[in-house]
Write an enzyme that holds these catalytic residues in place. Structure first.
Site, mmCIF file in Angstrom:
data_model
loop_
_atom_site.group_PDB
_atom_site.id
_atom_site.type_symbol
_atom_site.label_atom_id
_atom_site.label_comp_id
_atom_site.label_asym_id
_atom_site.label_seq_id
_atom_site.Cartn_x
_atom_site.Cartn_y
_atom_site.Cartn_z
ATOM 1 N N LYS B 80 10.941 -0.097 13.103
ATOM 2 C CA LYS B 80 12.358 0.003 13.291
ATOM 3 C C LYS B 80 12.923 0.109 11.752
ATOM 4 O O LYS B 80 12.066 -0.644 10.906
ATOM 5 C CB LYS B 80 12.874 -1.360 13.948
ATOM 6 C CG LYS B 80 14.269 -1.646 14.243
ATOM 7 C CD LYS B 80 14.642 -2.787 14.602
ATOM 8 C CE LYS B 80 16.309 -2.898 14.862
ATOM 9 N NZ LYS B 80 16.433 -4.384 15.749
ATOM 10 N N SER B 155 19.503 -3.978 19.531
ATOM 11 C CA SER B 155 19.442 -3.159 18.487
ATOM 12 C C SER B 155 18.407 -2.107 18.401
ATOM 13 O O SER B 155 18.545 -1.083 17.607
ATOM 14 C CB SER B 155 20.143 -3.435 17.036
ATOM 15 O OG SER B 155 18.848 -4.574 16.881
ATOM 16 N N SER B 179 17.694 -8.042 20.685
ATOM 17 C CA SER B 179 17.416 -6.539 20.309
ATOM 18 C C SER B 179 16.036 -5.870 20.691
ATOM 19 O O SER B 179 15.902 -5.105 20.276
ATOM 20 C CB SER B 179 17.687 -6.705 18.734
ATOM 21 O OG SER B 179 19.270 -6.629 18.549
#
Lengths: 97, 493
Positions: B80, B155, B179
């Site tokens: 990420k 996210s 997330s």
């Protein structure tokens, strides 16, 4: 906890937040803030008297260490990301005359 | 069929046996990314091919010589884009970090590289991990591999989409309020949020430090356990890191849930929960009962207070953490300004997106003089009550199961106009962050649109093993389903 979300309040918070809100951004921020504060006001239903605020969920004690330098001289690597630099330093706009 | 359709552990096994070369694995990974990116937009940065192949050769040598023996040696993975990767652009999906190339890697990334896993790229996300749809990215929205008109969740939406589309074997995500778990649910993959303090946050660009943990987004429970064993470690560079000794997660995957005490919070199953999600989650509980687990409903309480408490705490910490982005040390600096203060303000106003500014404003207010007690401390007191409610529940139960999100993946473009509605979608996930608990999201069914439904299993702090045990046992009762983008049709180009 009724809080008045007016222009003055948004102005003050944007100073704290170091944000410059332009034109309709200000009004949007005011409306968003109003809605959010209205929503989080739900917490006032809860009786929290005598409850200590909980910051860390895992019991850890303060972590001490010897004040020793363990990293190498990374000046050039660190400065490689600087928007502006001069003579091995970060360069910022003039702050006083 | 692509090598990226295999689980990470399956691929690692083939590499160890010698039936697949490391170079072959990473080449296939890069090929899948190239073939599918136009559809998913899961990546912000793809790793440089020359560098990746060089690394593949090094890892191959170490595998051949017996130096690297772990299950992930030679397996390509994605990171990420809020985790620092040495020499690779790290943007947090924000304009303000659009040119930031860290000179060090996050500890979790470093651990995986040491274990022989190879970085294939950096995944797209909500800007600074603030969002539940991966639409607030400066680099455009991520699309869900099950239906590219829908969001992948957020996210860590890029990480979940990349795994679901078989662009990579597994990915790292971060979970501040759901997330990892929520995008895993929307994308039909498996995501794990460890107990707070288990994985070092060093090198994770901070959003809400007291809530977030790095964890795996993977194809199944076994992969999650394998990745967790590598990334869990005490790290003196993270003062909230907890020394848990040598991690042992894989051995919990024995499929035996006889006598396992499962609690199902009655108050999770309200009218706000989609009926198809409701049914799938309860059916999962029944399956586990059939296997000998003891499951019952109970009142968790305080469920509706978790989201408001979360948004105050997370925004407050964000307003403080994001004050470092000032146009001096790294990242974007505004072009036109007079003096230092205007430079700060213009840089931040031009560099941050709308949702980030919204949370910085709310957080700055919640911490401001005169309101600190009424908002910030009130939220921390609520957090204490929520923690107590979970402590009480875990006296009776080994795990708690429930939905991950109230709905399946919504259409793109529908969520951002009403932030509070979007925030309410986090109702089942934020509590684990407030209480520091480990939680997994794994697929448990599909809705009438064919979209994946996630099952959440939470455990008490440091009880990852019960969570993994329950998840693995349930996983054995289902056939693994692959997204249309994973099935190789797109990859044969």
């Amino acid at each position: 906890m009724a809080v008045k979300t007016d222009d003055e309040m948004i102005e003050y918070v944007s100073i704290l937040a170091k944000l410059e809100l332009k034109g309709d951004e200000k009004e949007r921020a005011r409306r968003d803030m109003e809605k959010m504060l209205d929503y989080v006001d739900k917490l006032s239903e809860l009786d929290t008297d005598g409850i200590d605020p909980l910051v860390q969920v895992i019991d850890t004690e303060n972590v001490f260490r010897e004040d020793m330098v363990t990293n190498s001289d990374d000046r050039d690597n660190i400065l490689a990301n600087a928007p502006e630099k001069e003579q091995g330093q970060f360069k910022v706009p003039k702050t006083f005359n | 069929m692509s090598l990226m359709d295999l689980t990470a552990v399956e691929l690692g096994k083939k590499i160890k046996e010698g039936s697949v070369g490391v170079r072959e694995a990473v080449k296939d990974c890069l090929k899948q990314i190239r073939a599918k990116e136009a559809k998913t937009n899961a990546f912000i940065t793809q790793a440089d091919e020359t560098g990746v192949l060089k690394r593949a050769d090094e890892v191959q040598k170490a595998v051949d010589s017996g130096e690297l023996t772990g299950p992930l040696a030679g397996v390509p993975f994605a990171v990420k884009d809020n985790m620092c990767t040495k020499g690779i652009l790290t943007t947090c999906a924000s304009k303000i970090l659009s040119n930031f190339v860290p000179h060090y890697s996050a500890t979790a990334v470093e651990k995986l590289e040491k274990a022989g896993a190879i970085i294939a790229g950096k995944t797209n996300m909500d800007e600074f991990a603030m969002g539940s749809t991966s639409e607030t990215s400066y680099y455009g929205p991520v699309k869900n591999p099950w239906d590219t008109d829908r969001v992948p969740g957020g996210s860590s939406g890029g990480s979940a989409a990349a795994v679901a589309a078989s662009e990579v074997s597994f990915a790292l995500g971060s979970d501040t309020g759901g997330s990892i778990r929520q995008p895993a649910a929307y994308c039909g993959v498996t995501g794990f949020k460890p107990t707070y303090g288990t994985v070092s946050r060093y090198g994770l660009i901070a959003y809400a430090s007291s809530l977030e943990q790095i964890g795996p987004v993977a194809k199944d429970v076994t992969d999650c356990a394998a990745v967790l064993e590598v990334i869990s470690s005490y790290d003196s560079k993270d003062s909230t890191s907890f020394n848990r000794g040598v991690p042992d997660f894989i051995s919990a995957l024995d499929g035996d849930v006889k006598g396992l005490r499962i609690g199902i919070p009655k108050d999770y199953f309200t009218d706000d929960l989609d009926p198809e999600v409701n049914a799938a989650v309860l059916a999962a509980a029944d399956r586990m009962k059939d296997m000998g687990a003891l499951a019952e409903f109970f009142d968790l309480s305080l469920v509706e207070y978790a989201v408001p408490a979360y948004y105050i705490i997370a925004s407050a910490e964000a307003s403080s953490n994001l004050s470092r982005f000032d146009g001096v040390k790294y990242g974007y600096r505004a072009g036109d300004y007079e003096g230092l203060h205007q430079m700060y303000k213009r840089t931040r106003s031009e560099g941050f997106g709308e949702e980030v500014k919204r949370r910085i404003m709310l957080g700055s207010f919640a911490l401001s003089s005169g309101y600190y007690d009424a908002y910030y401390l009130k939220a921390l007191r609520t957090k204490a009550l929520i923690k107590q409610a979970f402590d009480k529940a875990f006296e009776k139960y080994d795990v708690i199961i429930g939905p991950v999100a109230p709905v399946t993946a919504p259409k793109l473009g529908g969520s951002l106009s009403d932030p509070i509605k979007m925030y309410l979608g986090d109702i089942y996930t934020v509590a684990a962050n407030l209480a520091g608990l480990p939680g997994i999201s794994l697929p448990c069914g599909r809705d009438s649109n064919g979209l994946p439904i996630g099952l959440q299993i939470m455990g008490d702090c440091f009880n990852e093993r019960s969570v993994l045990k329950a998840a693995f046992a349930f996983e054995q009762t289902r056939k693994q389903e692959k997204s249309p983008l994973a099935c190789g049709k797109e990859a044969e180009v």
